[in-house]
Write a protein that holds these residues in place. Structure first.
Motif, PDB file in Angstrom:
ATOM      1  N   VAL A  49      -2.496  44.236  57.424  1.00  0.00           N
ATOM      2  CA  VAL A  49      -1.890  44.285  56.083  1.00  0.00           C
ATOM      3  C   VAL A  49      -1.403  45.692  55.752  1.00  0.00           C
ATOM      4  CG1 VAL A  49      -2.457  44.096  53.617  1.00  0.00           C
ATOM      5  CG2 VAL A  49      -3.117  42.294  55.189  1.00  0.00           C
ATOM      6  N   ILE A  52       1.897  45.541  57.503  1.00  0.00           N
ATOM      7  CA  ILE A  52       2.705  44.404  57.053  1.00  0.00           C
ATOM      8  C   ILE A  52       2.197  44.002  55.664  1.00  0.00           C
ATOM      9  CG2 ILE A  52       3.585  42.123  57.676  1.00  0.00           C
ATOM     10  CD1 ILE A  52       2.308  42.653  60.510  1.00  0.00           C
ATOM     11  N   PRO A  53       2.623  44.683  54.606  1.00  0.00           N
ATOM     12  CA  PRO A  53       2.056  44.456  53.276  1.00  0.00           C
ATOM     13  C   PRO A  53       2.218  43.020  52.747  1.00  0.00           C
ATOM     14  CG  PRO A  53       3.590  46.317  53.257  1.00  0.00           C
ATOM     15  CD  PRO A  53       3.615  45.737  54.620  1.00  0.00           C
ATOM     16  N   GLN A  54       3.229  42.295  53.214  1.00  0.00           N
ATOM     17  CA  GLN A  54       3.448  40.922  52.751  1.00  0.00           C
ATOM     18  C   GLN A  54       2.443  39.945  53.343  1.00  0.00           C
ATOM     19  OE1 GLN A  54       5.519  42.929  54.521  1.00  0.00           O
ATOM     20  NE2 GLN A  54       7.635  42.311  54.242  1.00  0.00           N
ATOM     21  N   LEU A  56      -0.667  37.837  54.059  1.00  0.00           N
ATOM     22  CA  LEU A  56      -1.825  37.360  53.313  1.00  0.00           C
ATOM     23  C   LEU A  56      -2.927  37.088  54.332  1.00  0.00           C
ATOM     24  CD1 LEU A  56       0.057  34.906  50.938  1.00  0.00           C
ATOM     25  CD2 LEU A  56      -0.667  37.260  50.465  1.00  0.00           C
ATOM     26  N   GLN A  62       1.684  32.527  58.931  1.00  0.00           N
ATOM     27  CA  GLN A  62       2.791  32.656  57.984  1.00  0.00           C
ATOM     28  C   GLN A  62       3.958  33.352  58.655  1.00  0.00           C
ATOM     29  OE1 GLN A  62       0.212  35.548  55.531  1.00  0.00           O
ATOM     30  NE2 GLN A  62       2.269  35.914  54.782  1.00  0.00           N
ATOM     31  N   ILE A  64       6.999  35.995  58.339  1.00  0.00           N
ATOM     32  CA  ILE A  64       7.495  37.159  57.612  1.00  0.00           C
ATOM     33  C   ILE A  64       8.611  37.762  58.443  1.00  0.00           C
ATOM     34  CG2 ILE A  64       6.936  39.452  56.713  1.00  0.00           C
ATOM     35  CD1 ILE A  64       4.024  38.477  56.436  1.00  0.00           C
ATOM     36  N   GLN A  65       9.777  37.928  57.836  1.00  0.00           N
ATOM     37  CA  GLN A  65      10.936  38.524  58.499  1.00  0.00           C
ATOM     38  C   GLN A  65      11.197  37.892  59.866  1.00  0.00           C
ATOM     39  OE1 GLN A  65      10.842  42.829  58.355  1.00  0.00           O
ATOM     40  NE2 GLN A  65       9.896  42.813  56.350  1.00  0.00           N
TER      41      GLN A  65
END
Length: 105
Positions: A49, A52-54, A56, A62, A64-65
């Motif tokens: 995290v 990769i702050p997004q 969860l 999930q 992401i990008q």
């Protein structure tokens, strides 16, 4: 066009270098090559995290990008065309065993 799946495995060992390199590689592959689907298996989402702050950390998987990020324990069956074991992290046993029948690169 048939997309080829690439699975990248990353164990977070030290000061974010390993997850940073793997995350940048996964993003680059996903964005530069539309014919590749990228899954990034990470063993420590709490640390990931930070890079990769997004992300969860409580979600098992999930996207992401354009990169699917999965918890390490979800890696049971290999259906990838290419498998990258980064920084000598050793693949999960179940995944490694399933590679014997699928024979990815």
């Amino acid at each position: 066009m048939i997309k080829r799946r690439w699975d990248i495995f990353c164990k977070v060992v030290d000061n974010y270098g390993d997850i940073g390199v793997c995350w940048r590689l996964a993003q680059q592959l996903a964005h530069e090559y539309s014919c590749i689907q990228v899954r990034l298996f990470v063993d420590n989402h709490a640390t990931a995290v930070k890079i990769i702050p997004q992300l969860l950390s409580d979600k098992p998987s999930q996207t992401i990008q354009k990169v699917e990020i999965c918890h390490w324990h979800l890696a049971e069956h290999c259906n990838a065309d290419v498998v990258l074991e980064t920084f000598g992290c050793d693949l999960p046993n179940a995944y490694l065993k399933s590679m014997q029948t699928t024979k990815p690169v």
